[in-house]
Enzyme design. Structure first.
Site, PDB file in Angstrom:
ATOM      1  CD  GLU A   1      -1.295  -2.279   2.052  1.00 49.90           C
ATOM      2  OE1 GLU A   1      -0.049  -2.736   2.064  1.00 49.90           O
ATOM      3  OE2 GLU A   1      -1.996  -2.879   2.907  1.00 49.90           O
TER       4      GLU A   1
ATOM      5  CB  CYS B   1       0.398  -3.231   8.501  1.00 46.61           C
ATOM      6  SG  CYS B   1       1.559  -1.636   7.917  1.00 46.61           S
TER       7      CYS B   1
HETATM    8 ZN   LIG Z   1       1.563  -1.875   5.696  1.00 45.39          ZN
END
Ligand SMILES: [Zn+2]
Length: 153
Positions: free
Chosen positions: A69, A101
């Site tokens: 990401e 995350c």
């Molecule tokens: Zn991450």
């Protein structure tokens, strides 16, 4: 929990399906010699509906590792796109989906769309079932920048 739903890939809009396919493709470029855990991500910008992709990139020093990401975000920002509408994340876990995350959730929250949110879709490379949620659901009470209401004058 009611903060997500799991649906069939084929029930999703063409826009979302294509975004997931882009994430599947970029995942093949993941540089993961240490974990062998490849992740791909694709971002759809609100303005111009541009797609930006990223894969995770590991490093022998570990701390410089970057998630898929956060590999995609700078590409969009460098092109001047600061509002994201949809983010797809693809990785392979047999019995679960791979969610962004905490660091990536906070990073994405900086670039929420005009509605104050981002639609999040998590898929496996097989693109069978897809977990659908929103950033606000997976990052409640996100840190809000000083720029909005508490600048020291
Ligand atoms: Zn991450």
């Amino acid at each position: 929990m009611d903060n997500f739903e799991i649906v069939d890939f084929n029930s999703l809009s063409e826009v979302v399906q294509n975004l997931i396919k882009e994430a599947v493709e970029i995942r093949k470029r993941a540089y993961v010699p240490y974990s062998n855990f490849a992740v791909g991500s694709a971002i759809l910008t609100e303005e111009d509906s541009k797609v930006y992709t990223g894969c995770n990139i590991e490093n022998s020093a570990l701390t410089p590792c970057i998630c898929a990401e956060r590999a995609a975000v700078p590409k969009a920002v460098c092109d001047g796109y600061l509002k994201f509408k949809i983010v797809a994340v693809v990785a392979h876990q047999k019995d679960s989906f791979t969610a962004p995350c905490g660091v990536c959730r906070q990073t994405l929250s900086e670039f929420r769309g005009s509605d104050g949110d981002i639609d999040i879709y998590l898929s496996r490379p097989t693109m069978d079932k897809v977990l659908c949620t929103k950033l606000s659901q997976i990052l409640p009470l996100s840190f809000v920048s000083y720029k909005e209401d508490s600048v020291i004058s």
